[in-house]
Design an enzyme around this catalytic site. Structure first.
Site, PDB file in Angstrom:
ATOM      1  N   SER A 122     -18.312  22.160  29.748  1.00 37.25           N
ATOM      2  CA  SER A 122     -18.185  22.292  28.772  1.00 37.25           C
ATOM      3  C   SER A 122     -16.465  22.940  28.514  1.00 37.25           C
ATOM      4  CB  SER A 122     -18.684  23.357  27.583  1.00 37.25           C
ATOM      5  OG  SER A 122     -18.783  23.839  26.323  1.00 37.25           O
ATOM      6  N   TYR A 146     -21.647  31.141  27.415  1.00 42.84           N
ATOM      7  CA  TYR A 146     -22.302  30.247  27.384  1.00 42.84           C
ATOM      8  C   TYR A 146     -21.644  29.875  28.677  1.00 42.84           C
ATOM      9  CZ  TYR A 146     -22.561  25.393  26.489  1.00 42.84           C
ATOM     10  OH  TYR A 146     -22.626  23.666  26.583  1.00 42.84           O
ATOM     11  N   LYS A 150     -21.682  27.828  32.721  1.00 43.71           N
ATOM     12  CA  LYS A 150     -20.908  26.721  32.537  1.00 43.71           C
ATOM     13  C   LYS A 150     -19.948  26.641  33.699  1.00 43.71           C
ATOM     14  CE  LYS A 150     -23.139  24.012  30.227  1.00 43.71           C
ATOM     15  NZ  LYS A 150     -24.239  22.680  30.349  1.00 43.71           N
TER      16      LYS A 150
END
Length: 321
Positions: A122, A146, A150
């Site tokens: 991402s 998040y 990642k």
């Protein structure tokens, strides 16, 4: 070639599955079977080869090992807890995004055949003290759980590739818009809803100002780039198996103007403008201008305009949204 897609029930997973079914080839090899897994069994596309759909929690080693009773030659790992949900529930994000990915990689490693492993990372990998325009050599500096999950997996994909366990490639996806379906818990969800709902006669709120810049790419382009990533030879990636995927940087206002040029002024009139501090706080940690020189050199595609994204949504997804 046997192919596995995790997150196969999601909109990118479904589009990727349909593309593979239509082309019948991944990385230059004929597909002999396709398996789609998600938390609930996904829909199977029509294909000229067997398609299996399974319910699987990727954070459950037993469930993952059951899937890997069959050996796979190519794995597209798209399953994840999205950004807003991972920020609100740290344990859930860690369980799925970090440990679930590690569980999947260990199962692939145990096969012993060094499968292709395309990982959907991402743009949340970048933030903090990163420059306004992110380059290929800008260090990752995620400012959300998040993003941190990642990036941790990106490093693992590179190391597993170095060790010969996988042939990995991690793609830092821009915000994919216009997504079909319904809004989800991603902080970037509005980046689709402010176009998707108004184009279909419904109201949608924009939680940021018109001058907010979005790094984005259309679903058609993202799917083609995912397949291109699988087709590149291992030596093209060198020692770093992660890259910032090609995208466009446009303001919300510019994207709404593009929608208006394609579909007329009625859609834009359905957008409301109530700021949402929680969403803005997450997005302020991201970077929206990216120079994807490495991606261009490797032949990845870039959208020419957001007008194309609007047209493609109308052609591909209006009936499904």
């Amino acid at each position: 070639m046997r192919v596995l897609i995790t997150g196969g029930g999601g909109f990118i997973g479904q589009k990727l599955a349909r593309a593979i079914a239509a082309e019948g080839v991944v990385a230059g090899q004929a597909v002999s079977g396709l398996t789609l897994v998600d938390i609930a069994a996904p829909e199977a596309p029509e294909a000229g080869f067997p398609v299996t759909t399974l319910a699987c929690d990727i954070a459950d080693p037993g469930a993952v090992n059951a899937v890997f009773e069959e050996k796979f030659d190519a794995i597209f790992h798209l399953a994840a807890v999205v950004s807003g949900a991972a920020e609100r529930d740290f344990d859930l994000g860690m369980r799925v995004n970090l440990f679930g990915t590690l569980t999947l990689m260990e199962a692939a490693r145990a096969q012993g055949n060094c499968p292709l492993f395309v990982y959907a990372s991402s743009c949340a990998a970048h933030g903090g003290e990163a420059p306004e325009t992110v380059r290929d050599d800008t260090p990752a500096n995620p400012q959300t759980s998040y993003g941190a999950q990642k990036v941790a997996c990106e490093y693992l994909v590179t190391d597993y590739s170095r060790r010969g366990f996988l042939d990995g490639r991690s793609l830092r996806l821009p915000s994919v818009t216009i997504r079909p379906g319904k809004p989800n818990a991603a902080a970037s969800s509005f980046m689709s809803s402010i176009f998707r709902e108004p184009l279909q006669g419904e109201a949608a709120n924009c939680p940021v100002g018109e001058d907010f810049v979005i790094w984005h790419s259309a679903p058609r382009t993202v799917v083609r780039n995912i397949l291109h990533a699988a087709a590149l030879p291992a030596e093209a990636w060198g020692t770093n198996r992660a890259l910032n995927l090609n995208g466009r940087s446009d303001t919300v206002g510019e994207m709404i103007a593009a929608m208006t040029r394609v579909a007329g002024p009625e859609a834009a009139a359905r957008i409301t403008w109530t700021r949402e501090p929680e969403i803005e706080g997450i997005l302020e940690g991201w970077r929206a201008k990216v120079d994807s020189a490495r991606g261009r050199a490797l032949g990845f595609e870039t959208d020419e305009s957001f007008e194309d994204s609007v047209r493609w949504f109308i052609e591909d997804d209006m009936a499904r949204a």
